[in-house]
Structures are given as C-alpha cells and as structure tokens.
Scaffold this active site. Sequence first.
Site, PDB file in Angstrom:
ATOM      1  N   ARG A  17       0.841  -1.198   0.000  1.00 39.26           N
ATOM      2  CA  ARG A  17       0.000   0.000   0.000  1.00 39.26           C
ATOM      3  C   ARG A  17       0.868   1.236   0.000  1.00 39.26           C
ATOM      4  NH1 ARG A  17      -5.647   0.362   1.864  1.00 39.26           N
ATOM      5  NH2 ARG A  17      -6.296  -1.798   1.600  1.00 39.26           N
ATOM      6  N   PHE A  20      -1.480   6.640  -2.154  1.00 38.92           N
ATOM      7  CA  PHE A  20      -2.650   6.851  -3.014  1.00 38.92           C
ATOM      8  C   PHE A  20      -3.262   5.582  -3.561  1.00 38.92           C
ATOM      9  CE2 PHE A  20       0.169  10.477  -3.415  1.00 38.92           C
ATOM     10  CZ  PHE A  20      -0.639  11.411  -2.808  1.00 38.92           C
ATOM     11  N   GLY A  21      -2.655   4.472  -3.258  1.00 40.75           N
ATOM     12  CA  GLY A  21      -3.217   3.269  -3.873  1.00 40.75           C
ATOM     13  C   GLY A  21      -2.751   1.999  -3.241  1.00 40.75           C
ATOM     14  N   THR A  22      -3.277   0.940  -3.824  1.00 39.28           N
ATOM     15  CA  THR A  22      -3.006  -0.399  -3.326  1.00 39.28           C
ATOM     16  C   THR A  22      -2.365  -1.187  -4.451  1.00 39.28           C
ATOM     17  OG1 THR A  22      -5.053  -0.104  -2.117  1.00 39.28           O
ATOM     18  CG2 THR A  22      -4.150  -2.318  -2.132  1.00 39.28           C
ATOM     19  N   VAL A  23      -1.410  -2.030  -4.087  1.00 34.53           N
ATOM     20  CA  VAL A  23      -0.740  -2.849  -5.093  1.00 34.53           C
ATOM     21  C   VAL A  23      -1.168  -4.306  -4.882  1.00 34.53           C
ATOM     22  CG1 VAL A  23       1.497  -3.517  -6.072  1.00 34.53           C
ATOM     23  CG2 VAL A  23       1.184  -1.208  -5.155  1.00 34.53           C
ATOM     24  N   ASP A 134      14.654  11.028  -6.685  1.00 33.24           N
ATOM     25  CA  ASP A 134      14.321  10.423  -5.393  1.00 33.24           C
ATOM     26  C   ASP A 134      14.940   9.025  -5.271  1.00 33.24           C
ATOM     27  OD1 ASP A 134      13.256  10.438  -2.854  1.00 33.24           O
ATOM     28  OD2 ASP A 134      11.237   9.861  -3.473  1.00 33.24           O
TER      29      ASP A 134
HETATM   30  N1  ATP Z   1       6.251  -3.658  -8.962  1.00 31.17           N
HETATM   31  C1  ATP Z   1       6.053  -4.068  -7.701  1.00 31.17           C
HETATM   32  N2  ATP Z   1       6.228  -5.353  -7.356  1.00 31.17           N
HETATM   33  C2  ATP Z   1       6.022  -5.775  -6.079  1.00 31.17           C
HETATM   34  N3  ATP Z   1       5.630  -4.985  -5.072  1.00 31.17           N
HETATM   35  C3  ATP Z   1       5.428  -3.681  -5.353  1.00 31.17           C
HETATM   36  C4  ATP Z   1       5.613  -3.146  -6.672  1.00 31.17           C
HETATM   37  N4  ATP Z   1       5.342  -1.816  -6.647  1.00 31.17           N
HETATM   38  C5  ATP Z   1       5.004  -1.550  -5.385  1.00 31.17           C
HETATM   39  N5  ATP Z   1       5.049  -2.656  -4.592  1.00 31.17           N
HETATM   40  C6  ATP Z   1       4.743  -2.747  -3.156  1.00 31.17           C
HETATM   41  O1  ATP Z   1       3.647  -1.922  -2.880  1.00 31.17           O
HETATM   42  C7  ATP Z   1       3.998  -0.913  -1.916  1.00 31.17           C
HETATM   43  C8  ATP Z   1       3.280   0.381  -2.273  1.00 31.17           C
HETATM   44  O2  ATP Z   1       3.802   0.876  -3.474  1.00 31.17           O
HETATM   45  P1  ATP Z   1       3.457   2.320  -4.032  1.00 31.17           P
HETATM   46  O3  ATP Z   1       4.297   2.536  -5.241  1.00 31.17           O
HETATM   47  O4  ATP Z   1       1.979   2.452  -4.160  1.00 31.17           O
HETATM   48  O5  ATP Z   1       3.816   3.280  -2.863  1.00 31.17           O
HETATM   49  P2  ATP Z   1       5.209   3.711  -2.242  1.00 31.17           P
HETATM   50  O6  ATP Z   1       6.109   4.166  -3.342  1.00 31.17           O
HETATM   51  O7  ATP Z   1       5.721   2.619  -1.335  1.00 31.17           O
HETATM   52  O8  ATP Z   1       4.773   4.902  -1.311  1.00 31.17           O
HETATM   53  P3  ATP Z   1       4.194   6.336  -1.743  1.00 31.17           P
HETATM   54  O9  ATP Z   1       2.829   6.106  -2.236  1.00 31.17           O
HETATM   55  O10 ATP Z   1       4.225   7.085  -0.465  1.00 31.17           O
HETATM   56  O11 ATP Z   1       5.140   6.884  -2.781  1.00 31.17           O
HETATM   57  C9  ATP Z   1       5.519  -0.827  -1.978  1.00 31.17           C
HETATM   58  O12 ATP Z   1       6.057  -0.393  -0.766  1.00 31.17           O
HETATM   59  C10 ATP Z   1       5.905  -2.261  -2.315  1.00 31.17           C
HETATM   60  O13 ATP Z   1       5.965  -3.035  -1.129  1.00 31.17           O
END
Ligand code: ATP
Length: 272
Positions: A17, A20-23, A134
């Site tokens: 998570r 802004f969203g869920t993965v 970043d």
């Molecule tokens: N391509 C991917 N493969 C596997 N896990 C992923 C992938 N992208 C994101 N994740 C997982 O999902 C989480 C959330 O990712 P997301 O890119 O939404 O936010 P973030 O970069 O961690 O935080 P923010 O939204 O504050 O920038 C990550 O911390 C990671 O654990």
Amino acid sequence: MTEALKREYQVCEEIGRGRFGTVFRCISRISGDSFALKSIDKSLISGDSLDSQCILTEPKILQFLSPHPHVVQIFSTHEDDSHLHIVLELCSSQDLYRRIIDNGVFSESESRVVITQVLQAISHMHNLGIVHRDIKPDNIMFSSDENLVKLTDFGSADFFSKESGELVRGVVGTPYYVAPEVVAGLDYNEKVDVWSAGVVLYIMLAGFPPFYGDTVTDIFEAVLRGNLRFPTRVFKSVSSMAKDLLRRMLCKDVSRRFSADQALRHAWITSG
Ligand SMILES: Nc1ncnc2c1ncn2[C@@H]1O[C@H](COP(=O)(O)OP(=O)(O)OP(=O)(O)O)[C@@H](O)[C@H]1O
C-alpha cells in the site's frame, strides 16, 4: 475495474500500500505470468496538486524508459471513473531498505552488485534526458529472481535537456539522500541522482548515512556542509578504492562530481 483489465488479468492478493493506492498481485489470463497491479484511487488526489502531477508523471516516464533490465517495467495502464490502474513487472516484496534493516551492512562485493545496476539504470535515464530525483533504498527493489535490481517510483522524475544545459528546479527528494545544491535552493542538473546513489552506497557499506542529524533541519545542514567522513571503526575494512568512488560521487562541486557513466568506469566498479 475496466473490462479490458478484467478480461486480461485475474486480480489476486494485496502486496502493498502506498499513499494513493493499493498494489495487488495479478495473473495474466493469457500467459499465466504474475504482475503487480497498482490501483490509484483518484478521489485521494486533488485536481491540479503536485500529487496528481506525480501520479500522472510516473506511468508516462516509465513508458519512456521501458524496457531496461534495471528499471521496473510498465506493461499497460487502464483508467476508470475512480481509479488509475498500472500493470507493472512484479518485484520481490523486499526492497533495499528492508534488506539493510533485516541483514545489516553489505560486503563490498554485495554493494558493488547493487550499485552497478542502480548506476546502469541512472545512466539509461540520464541518456534519455530524465532525472529521477528520489533515489533511495526504498525505491530500489529486487526482481523475483533476487539478483536483479530494479529502480522504481518515478513520481518525482522530470525531463531535462542535456543539449541546452537547461537546469532543473524544485526541492524534491528525501532528506538523507538529497544533494546539497537542491537543499541550497539552486537550479541543478541530473548529477543530483549520482549524489543520492553515493549516499545509498555509503549506507550499504556503513549501515548509517554520511550526512545525518536529529531533525530535518539538522540533516539539511549536514548535507550543505558536505563533510564526508569515513569513521575508522566502520571503514577500516573498506578498500581505498571504494572510498575513492564515494568521494567522487559525494562531491559537493557538481562540475567535479562524477556522472553515472564515469562512476560505471571507476576501477572499484570494473574490478568486480
Ligand atoms: N512492482 C512491484 N512489485 C512488487 N511490489 C510492489 C511493486 N510496486 C510496489 N510494490 C509494493 O507496494 C507498496 C506500495 O507501493 P506504491 O508505489 O503504491 O507506494 P510507495 O512508493 O511505497 O509509497 P508512496 O505512495 O508514499 O510513494 C511498496 O512499498 C511495495 O511493497
């Protein structure tokens, strides 16, 4: 969820998570391969804010950079009334930040394997006129085969023009990793990414950042001083070649700071 998305993928468990969203993990109904599906809730983003710019920038820049072995690959984007869905290459759940916390410091050869791949991704971006802004361990993920490193999170990235020498503006980044010229509020160029990669390399070898403080202000002051130290307690077993590369990446004088390509040609990297 859009019809096309439902037709092409079966959506499985949540794997992360962000703000802004869920993965989710998802499986292609055609190939049976797994992917990451990042679903961004549009209601959490206000219209013309910086956040909405970041969210729209990321897929655009990823499309531009893909494919590259060390940049997380984007496959497609799907938009419906409430969400923007991005299908990405599936990485391992452990990013470099987690790995440093769990396993402690890296050996020189382990650090070299990681930073070489990060520098290759940075060189690719810079050659295409993109600055990431970043670079930090949280944005360096491992692919599912564990040995491949993938640079992620291009929400702060921007285009620049190398030919015109046009500079970039805006305080963007994360305190420990941000270059002194950014903290000073000056215009800057793509070498801010090399500085941040230098901080990442230092942390892998030492277990703590080169410029630190108790508050954000203290960290920024330490970055601005740019006084790079190698405490004997930690660095006595680190080679002089590794320290030489760190000095060249963490050089306050931007004109003398290495580019990503120069860093990739440094003896400590090539000796690996
Ligand atoms: N391509 C991917 N493969 C596997 N896990 C992923 C992938 N992208 C994101 N994740 C997982 O999902 C989480 C959330 O990712 P997301 O890119 O939404 O936010 P973030 O970069 O961690 O935080 P923010 O939204 O504050 O920038 C990550 O911390 C990671 O654990």
